[in-house]
Motif scaffolding. Structure first.
Motif, mmCIF file in Angstrom:
data_model
loop_
_atom_site.group_PDB
_atom_site.id
_atom_site.type_symbol
_atom_site.label_atom_id
_atom_site.label_comp_id
_atom_site.label_asym_id
_atom_site.label_seq_id
_atom_site.Cartn_x
_atom_site.Cartn_y
_atom_site.Cartn_z
ATOM 1 N N ASN A 125 0.797 -1.222 0.000
ATOM 2 C CA ASN A 125 0.000 0.000 0.000
ATOM 3 C C ASN A 125 0.835 1.280 0.000
ATOM 4 N N LEU A 126 2.096 1.212 0.490
ATOM 5 C CA LEU A 126 2.898 2.440 0.498
ATOM 6 C C LEU A 126 3.147 2.964 -0.915
ATOM 7 N N ARG A 127 3.167 2.089 -1.901
ATOM 8 C CA ARG A 127 3.348 2.548 -3.285
ATOM 9 C C ARG A 127 2.221 3.490 -3.713
ATOM 10 N N ALA A 129 0.421 5.527 -1.598
ATOM 11 C CA ALA A 129 0.321 6.762 -0.810
ATOM 12 C C ALA A 129 0.893 7.913 -1.632
ATOM 13 N N PRO A 130 0.202 9.048 -1.727
ATOM 14 C CA PRO A 130 0.659 10.151 -2.583
ATOM 15 C C PRO A 130 2.090 10.589 -2.326
ATOM 16 N N TYR A 131 2.535 10.589 -1.070
ATOM 17 C CA TYR A 131 3.889 11.029 -0.759
ATOM 18 C C TYR A 131 4.930 10.110 -1.395
ATOM 19 N N PHE A 132 4.764 8.805 -1.204
ATOM 20 C CA PHE A 132 5.713 7.834 -1.758
ATOM 21 C C PHE A 132 5.646 7.813 -3.288
ATOM 22 N N ALA A 133 4.445 7.985 -3.823
ATOM 23 C CA ALA A 133 4.290 8.006 -5.285
ATOM 24 C C ALA A 133 4.981 9.232 -5.887
ATOM 25 N N ASN A 338 -6.021 5.729 5.428
ATOM 26 C CA ASN A 338 -5.136 4.752 6.058
ATOM 27 C C ASN A 338 -3.840 4.612 5.274
ATOM 28 N N HIS A 339 -2.732 4.516 6.027
ATOM 29 C CA HIS A 339 -1.396 4.425 5.438
ATOM 30 C C HIS A 339 -1.160 5.550 4.423
ATOM 31 N N GLY A 340 -1.476 6.767 4.872
ATOM 32 C CA GLY A 340 -1.239 7.939 4.030
ATOM 33 C C GLY A 340 -2.081 7.967 2.777
ATOM 34 N N GLY A 341 -3.246 7.331 2.808
ATOM 35 C CA GLY A 341 -4.120 7.274 1.642
ATOM 36 C C GLY A 341 -3.829 6.109 0.726
ATOM 37 N N GLY A 342 -2.834 5.298 1.097
ATOM 38 C CA GLY A 342 -2.448 4.176 0.233
ATOM 39 C C GLY A 342 -3.486 3.073 0.155
ATOM 40 N N GLU A 344 -6.815 3.078 0.383
ATOM 41 C CA GLU A 344 -7.977 3.377 -0.455
ATOM 42 C C GLU A 344 -7.615 3.339 -1.939
ATOM 43 N N ARG A 345 -6.485 3.891 -2.294
ATOM 44 C CA ARG A 345 -6.061 3.890 -3.702
ATOM 45 C C ARG A 345 -5.705 2.479 -4.176
ATOM 46 N N LEU A 346 -5.114 1.699 -3.287
ATOM 47 C CA LEU A 346 -4.794 0.314 -3.632
ATOM 48 C C LEU A 346 -6.059 -0.489 -3.900
ATOM 49 N N LEU A 347 -7.059 -0.350 -3.038
ATOM 50 C CA LEU A 347 -8.317 -1.076 -3.235
ATOM 51 C C LEU A 347 -8.983 -0.688 -4.543
ATOM 52 N N ARG A 348 -8.941 0.587 -4.879
ATOM 53 C CA ARG A 348 -9.550 1.035 -6.127
ATOM 54 C C ARG A 348 -8.882 0.348 -7.322
ATOM 55 N N THR A 349 -7.565 0.242 -7.261
ATOM 56 C CA THR A 349 -6.842 -0.420 -8.344
ATOM 57 C C THR A 349 -7.153 -1.909 -8.394
ATOM 58 N N LEU A 350 -7.216 -2.545 -7.220
ATOM 59 C CA LEU A 350 -7.487 -3.987 -7.166
ATOM 60 C C LEU A 350 -8.865 -4.324 -7.719
ATOM 61 N N PHE A 351 -9.874 -3.564 -7.323
ATOM 62 C CA PHE A 351 -11.242 -3.937 -7.647
ATOM 63 C C PHE A 351 -11.763 -3.318 -8.945
ATOM 64 N N GLU A 352 -11.196 -2.178 -9.336
ATOM 65 C CA GLU A 352 -11.608 -1.589 -10.610
ATOM 66 C C GLU A 352 -10.780 -2.129 -11.768
#
Length: 399
Positions: A125-127, A129-133, A338-342, A344-352
């Motif tokens: 999920n850290l990948r 998070a907007p900061y890490f990205a 959660n985890h710097g927004g990571g 929620e964005r990860l789930l969107r990628t997984l399920f969409e």
């Protein structure tokens, strides 16, 4: 609409996967079943998720549901068992990090994935998070040129850090230690930022705080005689989720959630230093301690054209210093997720199932392998006192 099933019913399984699958993403996927070795815990999760069907056997769940995707969020040392069984049943797999805990199990997963033709995705999920990205974007753009050296210092406080020593994570055979369970996040981020394969690992580790280091200790906090004097005392009644999902489920499997942080079975490290050499020639200096007065991390990247200093806290900034001394600060808006927004964005990628992934944020089994293998190599280096070559652990796999 694809059918999903879940193995594991702990905190991460519930909050990261089960509730989102049964609520936010119910119009996109079909959450069809859950299995956990602890039936009480599985029933509790089911009740919070619209009473999804609970199975008392993982293989029977696969046969009954015939899922398209199996989500693995069980204890780390069981991941390979469920991943391999799911692949053999013709399912794709989404697994929590680490993908598994050692090189042997890693090779088994990769071989079964290759043989089955199915896909394993690891949830780093850290990948996302907007900061890490943003760091990935800047490094890839060449803002500091070719990266020659990276340093990452991660410190866990005496609440978060200590908690790993209360759980099954404190036993090397169940978690691979913090260098696998926790550091796999950090090693993956470095592999991703540097866009290079780790080649050689040399490490040191010790136990300085936790484990059988003091005489005044008990078996668990609940029945301990030293609750008034121990700085690590934890009252389960102050943690409703733990009391409900673990204390009330102890009769099923005997798993104790408030085990003493000084118990005899602890064999993982709480103080770690790791050196990594990459195929690109880049060097990484990494450290992790699990007993810091405060929680946080800091990192630097040194390249042919400058230096990047990473500062994340109340104000998240990326400081770039060019060779002529010119200073630029890049502000990244904080994200309350959660985890710097990571997550929620990860789930969107997984399920969409988004195919637009310019930063390569979605991690496959090979990325999962390389991150855990640094941790496995570090453990082996600590034990044997020698550097370890990654190719010796995974000689037959190509990226």
């Amino acid at each position: 609409m694809k059918k999903y099933v879940l193995v594991g019913a702990g905190s991460r399984a519930l909050h990261m996967f089960a509730k989102p699958m049964s609520e936010e993403w119910k119009d996109v996927i079909q959450f069809c079943g859950v299995y956990d070795t602890n039936r009480i815990r599985a029933d509790l999760l089911s009740a919070e998720c619209g009473y999804v069907t609970v199975f008392d056997n993982f293989d029977r769940m696969l046969v009954s549901v015939k899922p398209d995707v199996v989500v693995v969020a069980s204890a780390d040392f069981t991941h390979h068992t469920y991943i391999i069984a799911a692949l053999r049943a013709g399912c794709d797999v989404i697994t929590e990090k680490p993908m598994t805990i050692d090189a042997e199990k890693c090779r088994e997963i990769l071989e079964e994935e290759r043989r089955s033709g199915r896909k394993v995705t690891v949830t780093f999920n850290l990948r996302f998070a907007p900061y890490f990205a943003k760091i990935k974007e800047l490094v890839a753009s060449g803002v500091i040129g070719d990266v020659y050296h990276a340093a990452l210092e991660w410190h866990l406080d005496r609440s978060h850090g200590a908690d790993y020593f209360r759980r099954w994570h404190s036993e090397m055979a169940k978690s691979g230690g913090l260098l696998v369970h926790k550091s796999t996040h950090h090693f993956d981020v470095m592999n991703w930022w540097l866009n290079s394969k780790p080649a050689e690992v040399h490490a040191f580790g010790s136990r300085r705080v936790y484990g059988p280091t003091r005489a005044k200790r008990g078996q668990r906090c609940l029945s301990c005689s030293y609750t008034s004097t121990c700085e690590f005392y934890m009252d389960l009644s102050d943690h409703p989720f733990m009391e409900k999902y673990y204390y009330q489920a102890e009769s099923e499997d005997g798993y104790i959630r408030d085990r003493c942080v000084f118990h005899d079975e602890i064999d993982i490290y709480d103080t770690m230093s790791v050196q990594v050499r990459y195929d690109s020639g880049a060097l990484l200096t990494y450290s992790l301690v699990a007993y810091s007065p405060y929680e946080g991390w800091r990192a630097t990247l040194n390249g042919s054209d400058g230096r990047m200093e990473l500062i994340q806290g109340k104000e998240s900034r990326i400081r770039i210093i060019k060779l002529d001394g010119t200073l630029e600060e890049v502000e990244v808006p904080s994200d309350e997720g959660n985890h710097g927004g990571g997550d929620e964005r990860l789930l969107r990628t997984l399920f969409e199932g988004s195919i637009n992934d310019p930063l390569s944020q979605q991690a496959d089994s090979y990325a999962g392998a390389l991150s855990l293998l640094i941790g496995h190599a570090a453990n082996r280096s600590i034990k044997e006192g020698v550097p370890v070559q990654i190719d010796d652990l995974l000689p037959v796999v190509a990226s």
